[in-house]
Design an enzyme around this catalytic site. Structure first.
Site, PDB file in Angstrom:
ATOM      1  N   ASP A  59       0.846  -1.206   0.000  1.00 16.83           N
ATOM      2  CA  ASP A  59       0.000   0.000   0.000  1.00 16.83           C
ATOM      3  C   ASP A  59       0.879   1.253   0.000  1.00 16.83           C
ATOM      4  O   ASP A  59       0.385   2.378  -0.099  1.00 16.83           O
ATOM      5  CB  ASP A  59      -1.007  -0.004   1.151  1.00 16.83           C
ATOM      6  CG  ASP A  59      -0.356  -0.031   2.516  1.00 16.83           C
ATOM      7  OD1 ASP A  59       0.887  -0.114   2.586  1.00 16.83           O
ATOM      8  OD2 ASP A  59      -1.090   0.037   3.524  1.00 16.83           O
ATOM      9  N   ASP A  98      -1.306  -6.142  -0.532  1.00 20.65           N
ATOM     10  CA  ASP A  98      -1.339  -5.493   0.781  1.00 20.65           C
ATOM     11  C   ASP A  98      -2.745  -4.950   1.028  1.00 20.65           C
ATOM     12  O   ASP A  98      -3.223  -4.087   0.280  1.00 20.65           O
ATOM     13  CB  ASP A  98      -0.334  -4.331   0.742  1.00 20.65           C
ATOM     14  CG  ASP A  98       0.220  -3.983   2.100  1.00 20.65           C
ATOM     15  OD1 ASP A  98      -0.137  -4.653   3.077  1.00 20.65           O
ATOM     16  OD2 ASP A  98       1.046  -3.043   2.157  1.00 20.65           O
ATOM     17  N   LYS A 127      -1.401  -9.430   2.729  1.00 22.05           N
ATOM     18  CA  LYS A 127      -0.692  -8.991   3.938  1.00 22.05           C
ATOM     19  C   LYS A 127      -1.585  -8.031   4.714  1.00 22.05           C
ATOM     20  O   LYS A 127      -2.275  -7.196   4.105  1.00 22.05           O
ATOM     21  CB  LYS A 127       0.622  -8.297   3.571  1.00 22.05           C
ATOM     22  CG  LYS A 127       1.357  -7.712   4.777  1.00 22.05           C
ATOM     23  CD  LYS A 127       2.755  -7.259   4.436  1.00 22.05           C
ATOM     24  CE  LYS A 127       2.843  -5.876   3.862  1.00 22.05           C
ATOM     25  NZ  LYS A 127       2.337  -4.793   4.745  1.00 22.05           N
ATOM     26  N   GLU A 129      -1.602  -5.494   8.378  1.00 21.84           N
ATOM     27  CA  GLU A 129      -0.801  -4.908   9.457  1.00 21.84           C
ATOM     28  C   GLU A 129      -1.480  -5.157  10.801  1.00 21.84           C
ATOM     29  O   GLU A 129      -2.684  -4.889  10.947  1.00 21.84           O
ATOM     30  CB  GLU A 129      -0.643  -3.394   9.249  1.00 21.84           C
ATOM     31  CG  GLU A 129       0.244  -3.055   8.074  1.00 21.84           C
ATOM     32  CD  GLU A 129       0.420  -1.551   7.880  1.00 21.84           C
ATOM     33  OE1 GLU A 129       0.090  -0.771   8.794  1.00 21.84           O
ATOM     34  OE2 GLU A 129       0.896  -1.169   6.799  1.00 21.84           O
ATOM     35  N   GLU A 196       8.864  -4.491  10.542  1.00 20.70           N
ATOM     36  CA  GLU A 196       9.268  -3.181  10.024  1.00 20.70           C
ATOM     37  C   GLU A 196       9.824  -2.302  11.145  1.00 20.70           C
ATOM     38  O   GLU A 196       9.168  -2.106  12.178  1.00 20.70           O
ATOM     39  CB  GLU A 196       8.086  -2.474   9.333  1.00 20.70           C
ATOM     40  CG  GLU A 196       8.494  -1.105   8.799  1.00 20.70           C
ATOM     41  CD  GLU A 196       7.566  -0.529   7.743  1.00 20.70           C
ATOM     42  OE1 GLU A 196       6.595  -1.202   7.325  1.00 20.70           O
ATOM     43  OE2 GLU A 196       7.835   0.616   7.322  1.00 20.70           O
TER      44      GLU A 196
HETATM   45  O1  KIV Z   1       3.499  -1.156   1.700  1.00 18.93           O
HETATM   46  C1  KIV Z   1       4.666  -1.580   1.722  1.00 18.93           C
HETATM   47  O2  KIV Z   1       5.466  -1.307   0.827  1.00 18.93           O
HETATM   48  C2  KIV Z   1       5.053  -2.406   2.852  1.00 18.93           C
HETATM   49  C3  KIV Z   1       6.485  -2.802   2.971  1.00 18.93           C
HETATM   50  C4  KIV Z   1       7.350  -1.643   3.237  1.00 18.93           C
HETATM   51  C5  KIV Z   1       6.691  -3.887   3.932  1.00 18.93           C
HETATM   52  O3  KIV Z   1       4.239  -2.736   3.650  1.00 18.93           O
END
Ligand code: KIV
Length: 295
Positions: A59, A98, A127, A129, A196
């Site tokens: 994202d 994401d 993914k 968070e 991260e």
């Molecule tokens: O959105 C993204 O690019 C990420 C990475 C930095 C892990 O979540």
């Protein structure tokens, strides 16, 4: 075939990288996992050719591609468009979508529905968070058949709203919480966890304690793999250079120079020249010019 090639756990060149390939890379411990962000077809083609194991359609696209000040504004529709483009470009790398802010927080059923949209849109996994607080949603998505990558430490979607971008796990108490978050995600069924901006000592402990691969960004060398934002490693934004980024190219200047030269040439009438120009068949041209005269 060399002995080394015969016994290597590295994912095969022409075969799609799978969750079990990544698990094997961790368990054998011979080779790290390389992950990069990608947001479009052309860069996905190049990254795939370069042998990156995983392409994360992050994202971060909201910032580096769409120009927002944080990842918060990017939405499902935009993310699905980026994912579709990357999936058409990358045939070997695993593609992870994401889930944007607001696409999984409201309810478990919404989280499942949106995760499924990513898979239908060409991704191999998603993914999210969050740590222990989202473990129930992670489990529900995994139970629905969608592989999930976790993401703890600095969580840009909420850090941008609450505390800013800061190193995580600086105190013993917060370090312990990160370990517990990683274990809760492992229990919920994630196949990997992004760490991260986690202090390297904490990232090392988490990497040892969980059975799934850890992928670090700003979290030191002991993680099972590393991820960077493609634009950071290519040096597309000259003024943005976080400590954890290694720039492998400085592309802003050559791009600026090329576009400036093009603009100068167009204005001066130097482009296109003969090499870039198409012509009519001479006979047709003569007829055409003759007709032109008659009129
Ligand atoms: O959105 C993204 O690019 C990420 C990475 C930095 C892990 O979540």
């Amino acid at each position: 075939m060399t002995q080394e090639a015969a016994t290597s756990s590295a994912p095969k060149k022409n075969k799609k990288v799978s969750v079990s390939d990544l698990a094997l890379l961790k368990s054998e411990g011979k080779e790290k996992i390389s992950v990069l962000t990608a947001y479009d077809y052309s860069t996905a083609l190049i990254c795939d050719r370069a042998g990156v194991d995983v392409l994360l359609v992050g994202d971060s696209a909201g910032m580096v591609v769409l120009g927002h000040p944080s990842t918060v504004p990017v939405n499902m529709q935009e993310m699905l468009m980026f994912c579709g483009a990357v999936s058409r470009g990358a045939k070997r790398a695993m593609i992870i979508g994401d889930m944007p802010f607001g696409s999984y927080q409201p309810s478990t059923s919404m989280a499942i529905e949106n995760a499924v949209q990513f898979i239908k849109g060409g991704c191999d996994a998603v993914k999210l968070e969050g740590g222990a607080e989202i473990a129930d949603k992670v489990k529900a998505i995994v139970d629905a058949g969608v592989p999930v990558m976790g993401h703890i430490g600095l969580k840009p979607q909420t850090s941008s709203l609450w505390e800013g971008y800061r190193l995580q796990g600086r105190t013993a108490e917060s370090a312990q919480r990160l370990v517990q978050d990683a274990q809760a995600l492992e229990k919920a069924g994630v196949f990997s966890i992004v760490l991260e901006m986690v202090a390297s000592e904490v990232a090392e402990v988490i990497t040892r304690k969980v059975s799934v691969p850890t992928i670090g960004i700003g979290s030191g060398p002991e993680c099972d793999g590393q991820v960077l934002v493609l634009h950071d490693l290519l040096g597309i934004y000259e003024d943005i250079k976080p400590k954890f980024v290694k720039r492998y190219a400085e592309l802003a200047k050559p791009i600026l120079d090329a576009v400036s030269s093009y603009t100068r040439d167009v204005k001066a009438g130097k482009f296109p020249d003969e090499q870039n120009t198409f012509h009519m068949n001479p006979e047709e041209l003569e007829k055409f010019q003759g007709k032109g005269k008659k009129k």
